[in-house]
Design an enzyme around this catalytic site. Structure first.
Site, short mmCIF file in Angstrom:
data_model
loop_
_atom_site.label_atom_id
_atom_site.label_comp_id
_atom_site.label_asym_id
_atom_site.label_seq_id
_atom_site.Cartn_x
_atom_site.Cartn_y
_atom_site.Cartn_z
N PRO A 229 15.75 19.88 -10.09
CA PRO A 229 14.94 20.24 -11.28
C PRO A 229 13.47 20.62 -10.45
O PRO A 229 13.01 19.88 -9.82
CB PRO A 229 14.79 19.21 -12.42
CG PRO A 229 15.71 18.15 -11.78
CD PRO A 229 16.37 18.51 -10.55
N HIS B 166 3.19 -5.41 3.26
CA HIS B 166 3.88 -4.20 3.47
C HIS B 166 3.09 -3.29 4.47
O HIS B 166 3.59 -2.62 5.34
CB HIS B 166 3.89 -3.26 2.12
CG HIS B 166 4.76 -4.01 1.28
ND1 HIS B 166 6.22 -4.18 1.49
CD2 HIS B 166 4.77 -4.14 -0.05
CE1 HIS B 166 6.92 -4.59 0.23
NE2 HIS B 166 5.81 -4.64 -0.74
N HIS C 22 0.54 -9.31 -0.74
CA HIS C 22 1.85 -8.63 -0.83
C HIS C 22 1.60 -7.25 -0.34
O HIS C 22 2.27 -6.80 0.57
CB HIS C 22 2.27 -8.56 -2.24
CG HIS C 22 3.53 -8.00 -2.39
ND1 HIS C 22 4.64 -8.73 -2.64
CD2 HIS C 22 3.76 -6.71 -2.42
CE1 HIS C 22 5.72 -7.75 -3.02
NE2 HIS C 22 5.25 -6.50 -2.61
N GLU C 23 0.97 -6.56 -0.69
CA GLU C 23 0.55 -5.35 -0.37
C GLU C 23 -0.05 -5.04 1.31
O GLU C 23 0.73 -4.28 1.97
CB GLU C 23 -0.41 -4.10 -1.13
CG GLU C 23 -0.11 -4.24 -2.57
CD GLU C 23 1.43 -3.76 -2.73
OE1 GLU C 23 1.72 -3.25 -1.96
OE2 GLU C 23 1.82 -4.02 -3.79
#
Ligand code: ADP
Ligand code: MG
Ligand code: ZN
Length: 644
Positions: A225, A448, A444-445
């Protein structure tokens, strides 16, 4: 209850009773009319009522006349009676009725009247009551017939409407001029080239027919799409200067069986009247799915519609100048009859644009926008891998809206970057207040982001942020995907990717301990399981060996049979697969934890910086990391070029 009694007491005449049985709907209304009229009729003079009056006999009348007791006699020849008024009585009160001799002119009466000077009169409109009665009955019959007619007409109308559905509400649109040209379509050059030929078919059919070539009837545009299929079809019509008929496959199929088929007929009829032209059928998979397959058997209406479509396509000669363009993102579910030569025998892929394509699309959509001179469309194209044309258009529009909201004169890179995040991740929300939760998210970030930077095969960090996004996203670390290797992933790359996914949870564990970990890693963990399973069962990247254990799963889809999806291994193998997946995940998790532990100081510093400024971009991040350890060799050159 009450109505039933009424009905019994006022039993309608014969013709009425018949009408009643004819239509139950009419019954109530008719009873009402009948009762109403009964009331009126009851008010009319009739013989029953006249019984109450004092009647005189003919001889009594003559006697009274001769005795001079009568003042006035009114003859009513039609009914054969005379109204008599006696002396001393008022006109209204009591009138005596005398029955006359029928057929006789009653000469004695007239004689007596003359003799005794009695007023004698003959009623001008003889028997008015009888006429009223007649009129009333005529009216009654008339009203009943009208009621009956309307009821009948209404019921037939309802069914008539259902039958005329496809006709009365044409659902296709016709654009005499689409106003779209090939220049407005970018990034899908191969498709454009293939379709350039279709334009020539429409413009100069002689060129092909002269040498006996048959013009193709149908072209199927296949692609995800938002890649510009509709736009491309419009551009063909626009370039050739022919009308554009469009309908969506889902609009063919309605509640009533046969409606879709009649719409197809209508559409082709209109198109033939306007040839040469383009018929565009969007989402053709909605009608064109394999017949007789899927859960719960076939769908009669859909199959009829499809059959009608096939018939119409066969019905017109190749050289009438009508070209049907259909679009779908599921060519695999289409009925094979549709793809046969003479129907949609040409398939054109319209894929997601690559880097160059995105640049082209951005150029098209930047035409009517005010851009800051130092905006680089190429840099934007680099930052938007996986974006479709529609998403790029939408993103640029978002950037323009942001610019207007910030009361700037031209769109700058700032707005574009915000718009990219908004389109790809979600709308930014107000930053969180300082709290433990915010610290956990930051760790947490950073977990990563740190792994993206330190692992040699991971995609490098684009930016890390703890500005929350709509949809419950507390923050994110975004990589710059590498587009140059044709989507090939090595085992090392996949392992590093899994490790990066586990980095968030690993950081939480290292800093806050096992008990404090949050559910924030939910989607990370799902992704890990996903990639690890693929490595084992599809890519043969485990000690189980290099053979595929699962075919690329067709989603359970209505158009396909459920049974085609089956696993190709024993239960024993399933246990082994699970063990392998687990071992990959454990290995990566251990690696992630180790890196967190080894770089605890660095991590703390990055978290403090992130908490302070909410966002750190990739370049700044790498500079800080470089102060602590050596960065692995990575292909960062292109990105840095684009950024500067
Ligand atoms: P599809 O039919 O493939 O789902 P559309 O043709 O409806 O996609 O695309 C929607 C909008 O996205 C278009 O109107 C156009 O503004 C933009 N767009 C999509 N693809 C392109 C492209 N290749 N070039 C320019 N604009 C595009
Ligand atoms: Mg479309
Ligand atoms: Zn995460």
């Amino acid at each position: 209850m009450k109505q039933a009694e009424n009905r019994k007491s006022a039993r309608p005449p014969r013709h009425l009773r018949k009408a009643r049985t004819a239509g139950t709907v009419a019954t109530g209304a008719m009873t009402a009319v009948w009762l109403m009229l009964q009331g009126t009729i009851g008010g009319l003079p009739s013989s029953a009522q006249s019984a109450n009056r004092n009647e005189l006999s003919y001889s009594e009348l003559l006697q009274k006349m001769n005795a001079g007791e009568v003042t006035r006699v009114e003859l009513d020849p039609a009914r054969g009676v005379a109204q008599v008024q006696l002396k001393g009585e008022s006109q209204q009160n009591a009138r005596h009725e005398v029955t006359l001799f029928a057929g006789d002119r009653n000469p004695e009466l007239i004689e007596a009247a003359r003799k005794n000077n009695v007023e004698l009169d003959v009623q001008r409109s003889p028997d008015g009551s009888a006429i009223a009665w007649l009129i009333m009955h005529g009216l009654l019959v008339f009203v009943l017939i009208m009621v009956l007619l309307t009821v009948i007409r209404r019921t037939t109308n309802a069914s008539g409407q259902a039958m005329n559905f496809g006709k009365s509400r044409a659902r296709f649109q016709m654009e005499a001029k689409t106003g779209v040209l090939f220049d407005d379509v970018a990034g899908i050059e191969e498709a454009k080239e293939e379709l350039q030929e279709v334009v020539t078919f429409l413009k100069k059919p002689e060129r092909f027919t002269a040498i006996g070539a048959k013009i193709p009837k149908g072209v199927l545009l296949v692609g995800p799409p938002g890649t510009g299929k509709t736009l491309l079809a419009k551009a063909i019509a626009g370039e050739a200067g022919v009308p554009f008929f469009s309908i969506s496959g889902s609009e063919f199929v309605e509640m009533f069986v046969g409606v879709g088929a009649s719409r197809v007929r209508d559409l082709f009829k209109k198109a033939k009247e306007n040839a040469p032209c383009i018929i565009f059928i969007d989402e053709i998979d909605a009608v064109g799915r394999q017949r007789g397959a899927g859960i719960g058997g076939g769908n009669d209406e859909r199959e009829q519609t499809l059959n009608q479509l096939l018939t119409e396509m066969d019905g017109f000669e190749g050289n009438t100048g009508i070209i049907i363009i259909a679009a779908t993102n599921r060519p695999d579910v289409l009925d094979s009859a549709l793809l046969r030569p003479g129907r949609f025998d040409r398939q054109v892929m319209v894929d997601l644009p690559g880097l160059k394509g995105r640049l082209g699309i951005l150029e098209v959509h930047a035409r009517n926008k005010k851009l800051d001179p130092d905006i680089s469309l190429e840099a934007i194209a680099r930052r938007t891998p996986g974006f479709s044309g529609a998403e790029l258009a939408n993103m640029l529009n978002e950037a323009a809206i942001l610019t207007a909201r910030r009361r700037k004169d031209a769109i700058t890179m700032l707005e574009v970057n915000d718009a990219i995040d908004r389109v790809s991740i979600g709308a930014a929300m107000a930053p969180l207040l300082d709290s433990k939760g915010k610290r956990i998210i930051a760790y947490h970030e950073i977990g990563h982001a740190l792994l993206m930077t330190l692992l040699p095969h991971a995609d490098p960090l684009d930016k890390v942020t703890i500005i929350p996004r709509s949809g419950g996203i507390g923050g994110f670390a975004k990589p710059i995907p590498d587009e140059d290797d044709f989507g090939l992933e090595s085992r090392a790359e996949l392992m590093d990717m899994i490790t990066v996914f586990l980095g968030g949870r690993a950081a939480e564990e290292e800093v806050f301990g096992q008990d404090e970990v949050t559910q924030g890693a939910q989607s990370d963990i799902r992704a890990v399981a996903n990639y690890a399973r693929r490595m084992v069962t599809r890519y043969g990247m485990s000690s189980l060996g290099s053979f595929a254990l699962e075919t690329t799963g067709h989603e359970v889809f209505l158009g396909r049979d459920l049974m085609t999806q089956s696993s190709e291994y024993s239960e024993q193998m399933a246990t082994q697969i699970d063990r392998q997946i687990r071992s990959i995940a454990m290995h990566c998790h251990a690696e992630a934890c180790r890196i967190m532990r080894d770089n605890r100081d660095l991590m703390d510093r990055l978290v403090d910086l992130l908490l302070e400024q909410e966002t750190i971009d990739g370049e700044e991040f790498r500079q800080i990391v470089a102060e602590y350890t050596t960065l692995p060799e990575k292909k960062l050159v292109t990105h840095q070029l684009a950024e500067s």
